[in-house]
Design a protein around this motif. Structure first.
Motif: not given
Length: 190
Positions: A4-20
């Motif tokens: 759950f942490s991985i999926i929430i992180s990659t969608i919102f927190v560490n979004n590949y477009v908006f954060a990375r």
């Protein structure tokens, strides 16, 4: 809880477009219309998920086993390029209109740094297969979400009274920047 942490992180927190800030070329290139953004999102989702599973297996059972991890980038790019060729053939056969609308951006999935970035980060984070697939799906959803959001904004902006100097690409960049700032609000989730 880790999945759950991985999926929430990659969608919102560490979004590949908006954060990375990976995958900006197709993000800005195919978001003029919702249809092309959706087509690109589906194609990239398929490629990221399948390439993550394949590259995880190659890394674990071939590259690491034989001690040739230095070939990782080359091997991963070859896997991704093969999958993109497959997707290109399928889209050309199923939807010629979408194929022509996506234009040069469809073959550019091969060099889309989101696809390679997800595969390499899966290895760096030492994810198992389930975590790898979860990360891939989350990254795909996050990329798809970014495409859909910007496509929606750009379609609305076409109907708006935008100053001439900002019309087109400049207002798209400003919108993308504001979305990136908005996604920073998710930083405390995980």
């Amino acid at each position: 809880m880790n999945l759950f942490s991985i999926i929430i992180s990659t969608i919102f927190v560490n979004n590949y477009v908006f954060a990375r800030f990976l995958g900006i070329c197709p993000f800005l290139g195919v978001t003029n219309k919702m249809e092309t953004a959706t087509g690109m999102g589906v194609a990239v989702t398929f490629v990221i998920t399948l390439s993550s599973a394949i590259t995880w297996a190659i890394q674990k059972y071939i590259l690491a086993y034989f001690g040739i991890e230095y070939l990782q980038t080359i091997v991963f790019i070859l896997v991704i390029a093969s999958l993109v060729q497959f997707v290109e053939l399928v889209i050309r056969k199923i939807s010629p209109a979408l194929y022509s609308a996506m234009g040069v951006f469809l073959p550019l999935i091969t060099t889309n740094c989101v696809v390679l970035g997800v595969a390499i980060l899966n290895v760096q984070e030492k994810y198992n297969l389930i975590e790898t697939l979860t990360n891939a799906i989350g990254a795909s959803i996050g990329f798809f979400l970014a495409l859909i959001l910007l496509a929606g904004v750009r379609e609305k902006l076409e109907l708006s009274d935008v100053p001439e100097a900002l019309q087109g690409f400049p207002i798209a960049l400003i919108s993308a920047g504001l979305m990136s700032i908005a996604f920073l609000g998710f930083a405390g989730l995980v």
